[in-house]
Design an enzyme around this catalytic site. Structure first.
Site, PDB file in Angstrom:
ATOM      1  N   SER A 109       1.553  -9.810  -0.482  1.00 19.43           N
ATOM      2  CA  SER A 109       1.234  -8.381  -0.480  1.00 19.43           C
ATOM      3  C   SER A 109       1.370  -7.707   0.875  1.00 19.43           C
ATOM      4  O   SER A 109       1.457  -6.485   0.952  1.00 19.43           O
ATOM      5  CB  SER A 109      -0.193  -8.169  -1.006  1.00 19.43           C
ATOM      6  OG  SER A 109      -1.116  -8.931  -0.256  1.00 19.43           O
ATOM      7  N   GLU A 126      -9.630   5.893   3.321  1.00 18.11           N
ATOM      8  CA  GLU A 126     -10.407   4.811   3.907  1.00 18.11           C
ATOM      9  C   GLU A 126      -9.452   3.635   4.122  1.00 18.11           C
ATOM     10  O   GLU A 126      -8.400   3.560   3.498  1.00 18.11           O
ATOM     11  CB  GLU A 126     -11.545   4.406   2.967  1.00 18.11           C
ATOM     12  CG  GLU A 126     -11.176   3.370   1.902  1.00 18.11           C
ATOM     13  CD  GLU A 126     -10.140   3.831   0.884  1.00 18.11           C
ATOM     14  OE1 GLU A 126      -9.318   2.982   0.470  1.00 18.11           O
ATOM     15  OE2 GLU A 126     -10.141   5.021   0.513  1.00 18.11           O
ATOM     16  N   LYS A 161       0.801  -1.230   0.000  1.00 16.17           N
ATOM     17  CA  LYS A 161       0.000   0.000   0.000  1.00 16.17           C
ATOM     18  C   LYS A 161       0.832   1.278   0.000  1.00 16.17           C
ATOM     19  O   LYS A 161       0.399   2.306  -0.540  1.00 16.17           O
ATOM     20  CB  LYS A 161      -0.947  -0.001   1.206  1.00 16.17           C
ATOM     21  CG  LYS A 161      -2.031  -1.067   1.173  1.00 16.17           C
ATOM     22  CD  LYS A 161      -3.027  -0.837   0.060  1.00 16.17           C
ATOM     23  CE  LYS A 161      -4.217  -1.780   0.143  1.00 16.17           C
ATOM     24  NZ  LYS A 161      -5.201  -1.535  -0.937  1.00 16.17           N
TER      25      LYS A 161
END
Length: 407
Positions: free
Chosen positions: A381, A114, A92
């Site tokens: 991830s 969010e 991210k």
């Protein structure tokens, strides 16, 4: 011919995507697109971003041969793309850092976001702290409870975490509240969307900031094996880590691309988040895609043991490539993901995020069906520190009569 798609003038990937947003947001979306299109080709901006990705994030992330897992599964060699080793513990940060740098160039000093699993919230809070910006993160109450360590990390980084009590109190509802905030505070605020979702230009922007995952993987694979992999596997919630891994390989037809959705308690149970298993076309959060919804168009409640996959829609590019047959999709259940979580811990000494565990679960199923001359890459991830309480709770529930792991 390059099969990769860029959005048209209306922000659509074929019939998917678009810009379904309130009129008040249109100027902000157009401003963002205008600035982004200039900055993506700006050598100064790209040099600044690359510098921070290397020295602050720690890129390139390693491509790791999972030798013991390969031996355990039999069949294909399994490599892991170690996005879990990035600063903040997931992929991210690639997008959050990029968008915050764009916002700074636009003169925006307030950042909102969010988050579901909390990793995007942590990454955005980290980037905002780095550049001395105000940061507000919306998070469903259910997700705050199951991802408490990430809530603490966001607050420690100076962000305000706003609990969302409406609806299912998960990612869908957090996005609703973030959009309401943006409409109300549009001047001086930038919304850092966390996945390849939302109104145009977000799906393209997020994909562009994540595509370095696949670019690095190709370079690393050629150095290690002298050839491209045969199969690439990634979990798919909104789909940013998967699109980041797949984008560079869409032009290489010899490479099979597999996205793994959240099968929850099983498709037949109705408690899942597998949009390509019964989803229908609709519009959610500014984009047209496959959505889990009722016959009268109400958004259905979803379920996954992983907060980051617990979302009723999927990125429009994924929908396009699925319909074209370029990316194939499958699913893994909560039980599958928990089993894969424990296997990776035991075999490789790596604690994966529950989101990533869905991809690991499918890799463990697929590898034995392939020959030992085949190579598979799985996108790891994120790391699983945030999920320890959930995993331990599932284990305790499984030992209790009448209980089932993953509930």
């Amino acid at each position: 011919m390059d099969p990769r798609q860029y959005p048209d003038q209306w922000g659509r990937f074929g019939q998917f995507g678009g810009k379904y947003a309130p009129e008040v947001l249109m100027p902000a979306l157009e401003e963002l697109e205008s600035h982004y299109l200039k900055l993506k080709d700006d050598p100064g901006f790209q040099a600044e971003l690359t510098g921070y990705l290397q020295d602050f994030v720690g890129r390139p992330s390693p491509l790791y041969f999972a030798e013991r897992m390969t031996k355990q599964c039999g069949g294909a060699k399994i490599y892991l793309k170690r996005e879990d080793l990035n600063h903040t513990g997931a992929h991210k940060i690639n997008n959050s850092l990029g968008q915050v740098l764009v916002a700074r160039r636009m003169g925006k000093r307030r950042i909102i976001a969010e988050t579901g699993a909390g990793q995007h919230g942590v990454a955005t809070a980290t980037a905002a702290a780095k550049f001395d910006m105000e940061c507000v993160v919306y998070m469903g109450r259910v997700d705050m409870e199951r991802q408490a360590p990430n809530v603490q990390r966001m607050e420690m980084l100076g962000a305000t975490v706003v609990p969302v009590e409406s609806g299912s109190r998960t990612l869908k509802d957090a996005i609703n509240e973030a959009i309401r905030d943006w409409v109300t505070n549009i001047q001086g605020t930038h919304y850092v969307f966390g996945s390849v979702l939302g109104p145009h230009p977000y799906p393209r922007i997020v994909r562009d900031f994540q595509k370095l995952i696949g670019e690095e993987t190709e370079t690393q694979m050629l150095a290690k094996e002298g050839r491209l992999p045969d199969v690439m596997v990634a979990c798919v919630g909104g789909g940013s880590n998967a699109m980041g891994l797949f984008w560079n390989f869409l032009t290489k037809p010899s490479v099979r691309l597999v996205g793994v959705e959240a099968g929850g308690e099983g498709i037949a149970s109705g408690k899942h988040a597998a949009r390509f298993e019964g989803g229908t076309l609709g519009v959610l959060h500014g984009a047209k895609s496959y959505i889990l919804q009722t016959a009268d168009g109400q958004i259905a409640e979803t379920h996954s043991i992983s907060a980051g996959l617990d979302y009723p829609s999927v990125g429009p590019e994924h929908a396009l490539y699925r319909d074209q047959g370029r990316i194939e999709f499958t699913h893994a259940t909560d039980e599958d993901a928990l089993r894969a979580f424990h296997e990776l811990c035991r075999l490789e000494g790596i604690i994966p995020a529950l989101e990533s565990s869905h991809a690991i679960a499918h890799a463990m199923r697929l590898a034995p069906t392939l020959g030992p001359d085949k190579i598979m890459v799985v996108n790891l991830s994120g790391r699983g520190d945030k999920d320890l309480a959930t995993v331990m709770g599932a284990a305790a529930a499984a030992k209790t009569p009448g209980k089932q792991a993953g509930k």
